[in-house]
Motif scaffolding. Structure first.
Motif, PDB file in Angstrom:
ATOM      1  N   LEU A 144       0.853  -1.177   0.000  1.00  0.00           N
ATOM      2  CA  LEU A 144       0.000   0.000   0.000  1.00  0.00           C
ATOM      3  C   LEU A 144       0.896   1.237   0.000  1.00  0.00           C
ATOM      4  CD1 LEU A 144      -3.013   0.855   0.095  1.00  0.00           C
ATOM      5  CD2 LEU A 144      -2.689   1.212   2.558  1.00  0.00           C
ATOM      6  N   GLN A 145       0.926   1.918  -1.121  1.00  0.00           N
ATOM      7  CA  GLN A 145       1.657   3.179  -1.221  1.00  0.00           C
ATOM      8  C   GLN A 145       0.738   4.284  -0.763  1.00  0.00           C
ATOM      9  OE1 GLN A 145       4.926   3.807  -2.235  1.00  0.00           O
ATOM     10  NE2 GLN A 145       4.522   5.929  -1.633  1.00  0.00           N
ATOM     11  N   ILE A 146       1.172   5.041   0.227  1.00  0.00           N
ATOM     12  CA  ILE A 146       0.340   6.104   0.781  1.00  0.00           C
ATOM     13  C   ILE A 146       1.052   7.425   0.550  1.00  0.00           C
ATOM     14  CG2 ILE A 146      -0.869   6.919   2.816  1.00  0.00           C
ATOM     15  CD1 ILE A 146      -0.544   4.220   4.074  1.00  0.00           C
ATOM     16  N   ASN A 147       0.434   8.306  -0.198  1.00  0.00           N
ATOM     17  CA  ASN A 147       0.983   9.623  -0.482  1.00  0.00           C
ATOM     18  C   ASN A 147       0.092  10.703   0.128  1.00  0.00           C
ATOM     19  OD1 ASN A 147       3.039   8.424  -2.064  1.00  0.00           O
ATOM     20  ND2 ASN A 147       1.707   8.458  -3.865  1.00  0.00           N
ATOM     21  N   SER A 148       0.633  11.904   0.191  1.00  0.00           N
ATOM     22  CA  SER A 148      -0.130  13.050   0.699  1.00  0.00           C
ATOM     23  C   SER A 148      -0.818  12.722   2.019  1.00  0.00           C
ATOM     24  CB  SER A 148      -1.165  13.494  -0.338  1.00  0.00           C
ATOM     25  OG  SER A 148      -0.562  13.804  -1.565  1.00  0.00           O
ATOM     26  N   LEU A 149      -0.052  12.180   2.918  1.00  0.00           N
ATOM     27  CA  LEU A 149      -0.622  11.729   4.186  1.00  0.00           C
ATOM     28  C   LEU A 149      -1.230  12.881   4.978  1.00  0.00           C
ATOM     29  CD1 LEU A 149       1.999   9.055   5.111  1.00  0.00           C
ATOM     30  CD2 LEU A 149      -0.471   8.724   5.297  1.00  0.00           C
ATOM     31  N   LYS A 150      -2.333  12.573   5.629  1.00  0.00           N
ATOM     32  CA  LYS A 150      -3.052  13.527   6.456  1.00  0.00           C
ATOM     33  C   LYS A 150      -3.096  13.024   7.899  1.00  0.00           C
ATOM     34  CE  LYS A 150      -6.211  14.519   2.607  1.00  0.00           C
ATOM     35  NZ  LYS A 150      -7.637  14.567   2.187  1.00  0.00           N
ATOM     36  N   PRO A 151      -3.236  13.916   8.856  1.00  0.00           N
ATOM     37  CA  PRO A 151      -3.333  13.463  10.249  1.00  0.00           C
ATOM     38  C   PRO A 151      -4.431  12.419  10.458  1.00  0.00           C
ATOM     39  CG  PRO A 151      -2.964  15.814  10.193  1.00  0.00           C
ATOM     40  CD  PRO A 151      -3.175  15.386   8.766  1.00  0.00           C
ATOM     41  N   GLU A 152      -5.512  12.530   9.728  1.00  0.00           N
ATOM     42  CA  GLU A 152      -6.606  11.563   9.885  1.00  0.00           C
ATOM     43  C   GLU A 152      -6.276  10.187   9.329  1.00  0.00           C
ATOM     44  OE1 GLU A 152      -6.787  14.633   8.519  1.00  0.00           O
ATOM     45  OE2 GLU A 152      -8.166  14.650   6.790  1.00  0.00           O
ATOM     46  N   ASP A 153      -5.138  10.049   8.671  1.00  0.00           N
ATOM     47  CA  ASP A 153      -4.681   8.726   8.228  1.00  0.00           C
ATOM     48  C   ASP A 153      -3.977   7.968   9.353  1.00  0.00           C
ATOM     49  OD1 ASP A 153      -3.764  10.238   5.101  1.00  0.00           O
ATOM     50  OD2 ASP A 153      -5.554   9.035   5.528  1.00  0.00           O
ATOM     51  N   THR A 154      -3.742   8.643  10.465  1.00  0.00           N
ATOM     52  CA  THR A 154      -3.105   7.987  11.603  1.00  0.00           C
ATOM     53  C   THR A 154      -3.945   6.809  12.062  1.00  0.00           C
ATOM     54  OG1 THR A 154      -2.013  10.006  12.354  1.00  0.00           O
ATOM     55  CG2 THR A 154      -2.392   8.286  14.005  1.00  0.00           C
ATOM     56  N   ALA A 155      -3.327   5.634  12.096  1.00  0.00           N
ATOM     57  CA  ALA A 155      -4.039   4.402  12.438  1.00  0.00           C
ATOM     58  C   ALA A 155      -3.047   3.242  12.429  1.00  0.00           C
ATOM     59  CB  ALA A 155      -5.157   4.122  11.430  1.00  0.00           C
ATOM     60  N   VAL A 156      -3.513   2.110  12.882  1.00  0.00           N
ATOM     61  CA  VAL A 156      -2.780   0.865  12.672  1.00  0.00           C
ATOM     62  C   VAL A 156      -3.345   0.234  11.407  1.00  0.00           C
ATOM     63  CG1 VAL A 156      -2.159  -1.398  13.584  1.00  0.00           C
ATOM     64  CG2 VAL A 156      -2.427   0.547  15.145  1.00  0.00           C
TER      65      VAL A 156
END
Length: 115
Positions: A80-92
């Protein structure tokens, strides 16, 4: 049960990127639609992306355009490539089959998005 081992998480600033990996074992992997899930404390685990054995991909609206799921059937891995991360992406983040019956959940990989 098929073991699932997630890796690649970490602490990243908003706007940053991460590449998560999920390693499995055995040829059974190639017969299943696989998904990436995420969970935050007090909330249900959420399916955010899935990929069929043939490569058809589905994303939840909140990650479209930022997340890219891929799989390597020869190596029994899902990424899973995750770009443009946002604070709401914080998770396990976890990987598993896209629908029940699920395999035993792995330990997940923690993603923290913070400045």
């Amino acid at each position: 049960q098929v073991p699932l081992v997630e890796s690649g998480g970490g602490l990243v600033q908003p706007g940053g990127s991460l590449r998560l990996s999920c390693a499995t074992s055995g040829p059974i992997f190639t017969f299943y639609t696989m998904g990436w899930y995420r969970q935050t404390p007090g909330k249900q685990r959420e399916l955010v992306a899935s990929i069929t054995t043939g490569g058809r991909i589905t994303y939840v609206d909140s990650v479209k355009g930022r997340f890219t799921i891929s799989r390597d059937n020869a190596k029994n891995t899902v990424h899973l490539q995750i770009n443009s991360l946002k604070p709401e992406d914080t998770a396990v983040y976890y990987c598993n089959t896209e629908r029940p019956p699920y395999w035993a959940w792995g330990q997940g990989t923690q993603v923290i998005v913070s400045s």
